[in-house]
Scaffold this active site. Structure first.
Site, short mmCIF file in Angstrom:
data_model
loop_
_atom_site.label_atom_id
_atom_site.label_comp_id
_atom_site.label_asym_id
_atom_site.label_seq_id
_atom_site.Cartn_x
_atom_site.Cartn_y
_atom_site.Cartn_z
N GLU A 454 55.21 57.38 38.09
CA GLU A 454 55.33 57.54 39.63
C GLU A 454 56.82 57.92 39.87
O GLU A 454 56.87 58.46 41.15
CB GLU A 454 54.99 56.26 40.00
CG GLU A 454 53.64 55.73 40.25
CD GLU A 454 52.85 55.28 38.76
OE1 GLU A 454 51.83 55.17 38.78
OE2 GLU A 454 53.97 55.16 37.78
N HIS A 523 45.20 45.80 41.92
CA HIS A 523 44.34 46.82 42.99
C HIS A 523 44.31 46.06 44.26
O HIS A 523 43.41 46.85 45.17
CB HIS A 523 42.93 47.20 42.19
CG HIS A 523 43.00 48.06 41.07
ND1 HIS A 523 43.15 47.34 39.74
CD2 HIS A 523 43.03 49.32 40.81
CE1 HIS A 523 43.23 48.59 38.82
NE2 HIS A 523 43.41 49.70 39.61
#
Length: 723
Positions: A454, A523
């Site tokens: 990322e 999530h």
């Protein structure tokens, strides 16, 4: 008389005697500038000092081997000498040291030794180590993109986005430097991966003085030598040299730059240098270095070594060296006198806040306010989901502006695209399919898969945006945004402000966020308040398809960095579907939407809580006749205070609701401001409804208890009206 060895070097096309004299002058100029800063610090006329001493030969060589204003430079705080070699002046450097308002690099905002020059293509650095490696990668990628797509540099007629003149040359090289301690950072290794894979024209310079503050190289680097660790990266040119030797340094830098400029790939020059002064004036190296070690380094001081060499080779005699050094001393003293006398920065509030965001193209401007256009094609008259309209917006904008590139994890249709082109496979286009078809339509140069890293995604995007592209990148899940946090907080948000408007970084980071999907701890995270607490970044979070398209188009066309939060649960919900509103439909930031007007109670919320609050409000009206005014903020930073205040003055009661944990959540700031500025308009305490102060569980019955549900909102509304 010039020696035969120097005549031989001149004949071979290397440095002329005049260039060698200039080489020494720049080295000595750098050292004396350091020394003058030290004096000023002791006189309390500057507030910090960190020197380039011992690195001068390597850095002047780098500057003389490259082209200012043509190549691009991502330096670090030891790089005074290369900046002087590129054309930075002593006065410019000392204006930064004293924190003057006349400082062209930052206007007194940035610490000394954080070199910045738009004219020279020296990009504003931070104090964080190795982050700039990824920026250099993105810059090199942007340069390559413009050389392949010159049409992308042309100004678009009627373009919303502020246009910076984009110059590209096809053979430009990007310089990036770090200390040997910084090679321990993940961004360094992530950048090597991408530079190697892409054969990018990036010249790395590792300035190895043996110490990361007080930590010796063997404690940072296995085996104590970074060159041995990275030797197997393909496509690289490597050189390990004595960085205190000017001739060896120049030869190595010329070879490295030529290798990159020819398109062969990246290069890394590992220069062993010395640090004759302490890490900075904030510490004393004698606390952790033995006297014998310090004395041994002094014998390798590049200033002394080159002075002796010039005398031995007959390039300068003692009088010539003395004359040169007197001229430099006088130049530095004059520059210091001017810097000390220069005006301080303005302390006016408006001056301090200038350049936190774009001054020229604000996403709150009315130019972004438009109405949907009636669909002509029958296919555009069908109501579509948030996911559909986000995908449509991306395609619209990529067709409109060739500077837009999209990348992230799994966003491409297929990296090995032969089968895709042959129609044998459908293609992926993101784990939620929101980028489906982009690579197929626009090609691999404009949509591609990044490594699973990322920081790599955001760091490269920063370099691309600085260089003139408009990256729209995707972080696959908000839960995994944290490796990029360093790039977002210390780089992306502050580039415009710390460079006093010289550089800007208008990227869009799209991130699926939130729960209500049995996604569990990794999530289902929220955490928007961490980013709304970061100046310099705009944060938006739509709750329906029309808002998602309108806000995304504004995000792409505006000139600020935008964190675009997309709630996963809402991607394909029946709630909030909309007809395609046309290719220019935009919504300005900071303008809330009144989803449901009412007179008895105000509810302020956003994201996936909007449909849940609407469900609760409708039930409350059916059962108790209570009218709730429901406000969807849509934009979290900036937010629409005027709409909130007007509603609270009307209803005299307010609930602030959000999906994230209640403690230290986004709603706390709204609640606090209501209590501060609207206290006398309230007939009841400000109430908050939010998630429990814990993590989101996988089991649905646990998730239902942890996250705010319509029943929780219903009870809170009923209780507050009855207060």
């Amino acid at each position: 008389m010039v020696s035969n060895s120097v005549e031989k070097k001149v004949a071979e096309g290397e440095l002329t005697p005049e260039q060698l004299i200039q080489f020494y002058r720049l080295m000595y100029l750098s050292r004396r500038t350091d020394d003058r800063e030290i004096v000023l610090k002791r006189q309390q006329k500057t507030f910090f000092q960190i020197s380039c001493a011992g690195h001068e030969a390597l850095l002047v060589a780098a500057g003389m081997a490259m082209k200012p204003g043509y190549d691009w430079f991502f330096p670090y705080y030891r790089d005074r000498a290369i900046c002087l070699a590129l054309g930075n002046t002593v006065e410019e450097q000392l204006l930064q040291a004293v924190g003057s308002g006349e400082d062209m690099a930052s206007g007194g905002r940035q610490m000394p030794s954080h070199w910045t020059s738009r004219k020279l293509n020296v990009v504003t650095p931070s104090s964080a180590t190795a982050t700039q490696c990824l920026h250099a990668i993105g810059c090199a990628e942007a340069g390559r993109y413009f050389s392949r797509h010159p049409e992308a540099a042309a100004k678009h007629e009627g373009d919303y986005r502020e246009f910076k003149d984009v110059k590209f040359h096809g053979d430009e090289v990007v310089y990036v430097s770090i200390g040997e301690g910084s090679t321990s950072q993940g961004e360094f290794w992530e950048s090597l991966n991408t530079a190697s894979n892409g054969k990018l024209p990036v010249v790395y310079v590792v300035e190895d003085n043996g110490y990361a503050i007080s930590t010796p190289v063997e404690a940072n680097t296995p085996g104590g030598n970074i060159s041995r660790l990275i030797a197997n990266f393909p496509n690289f040119h490597f050189a390990e040299i004595d960085g205190t030797d000017p001739i060896a340094s120049y030869k190595a830098m010329v070879e490295a730059v030529a290798y990159c400029r020819a398109g062969h790939g990246p290069a890394l020059v590992h220069g062993h240098v010395v640090r004759p002064y302490s890490h900075s004036m904030s510490e004393d190296e004698r606390d952790y270095r033995a006297r014998a070690e310090i004395d041994a380094d002094a014998l390798r001081d590049p200033i002394s070594k080159m002075q002796v060499w010039l005398l031995r080779e007959g390039i300068l005699d003692a009088d010539g060296i003395n004359r040169l050094e007197r001229e430099v001393d006088e130049e530095v003293l004059r520059a210091a006198d001017r810097a000390v006398a220069a005006a301080a920065p303005s302390t006016a509030r408006e001056a301090i806040l200038r350049h936190v965001y774009s001054e020229d193209l604000k996403p709150t401007d009315k130019r972004f306010e438009s109405k949907p256009v009636a669909a002509v094609d029958q296919k555009d008259q069908v109501e579509r989901t948030m996911a559909d309209l986000i995908n449509t917006c991306l395609k619209d904008e990529m067709r409109r502006d060739e500077r837009i590139v999209v990348f992230g994890e799994d966003v491409a249709d297929a990296t090995r695209d032969q089968a895709l082109r042959a129609g044998e496979i459908k293609g992926k286009g993101g784990v939620f399919k929101l980028t489906a078809g982009l690579q197929k339509e626009f090609g691999n140069d404009r949509c591609w898969n990044s490594p699973l890293a990322e920081a790599n995604i955001v760091g490269r995007a920063i370099g691309m945006a600085v260089r003139g592209l408009k990256p729209v990148v995707e972080i696959q899940f908000f839960d995994y945004i944290w490796p990029a946090m360093h790039q977002m907080r210390n780089e992306l948000s502050v580039i415009r402000w710390r460079s006093n408007g010289e550089f800007n970084c208008p990227i869009v980071i799209r991130v699926p966020i939130g729960g209500y999907i049995t996604g569990a701890i990794y999530h289902s995270q929220s955490g928007e308040s961490i980013f709304t607490h970061t100046p310099g970044v705009r944060v938006v979070m739509p709750s329906n398809a029309l808002d998602a398209l309108g806000l995304l188009r504004t995000a792409i066309r505006c000139d600020d960095p935008v964190l675009f939060l997309e709630h996963k649960r809402l991607y394909r919900e029946t709630y909030g579907r909309a007809v395609y509103p046309g290719p220019d439909y935009c919504i300005p930031f900071g303008k809330a939407n009144i989803v449901r007007p009412g007179k008895d109670l105000t509810v302020v919320t956003y994201g996936a809580v909007v449909p849940r609050a609407l469900q609760a409000a409708q039930k409350l009206h059916r059962e108790k006749g209570i009218d709730v005014e429901l406000i969807d903020l849509r934009s979290l930073s900036p937010y629409d205070w005027e709409t909130i205040a007007e509603s609270v003055r009307k209803t005299n009661r307010v609930i602030v609701a959000h999906e994230d944990m209640q403690s230290w959540g986004y709603g706390a700031e709204i609640a606090a401001r209501i209590g501060d500025e609207l206290f006398h308009d309230l007939d009841a305490p400000v109430r908050r409804v939010a998630a429990m102060d814990t993590f989101v569980a996988y089991q649905p019955i646990l998730e239902d208890v942890i996250l705010p549900q319509p029943d929780d909102l219903y009870r809170a509304m009923a209780e507050l009206v009855a207060f």
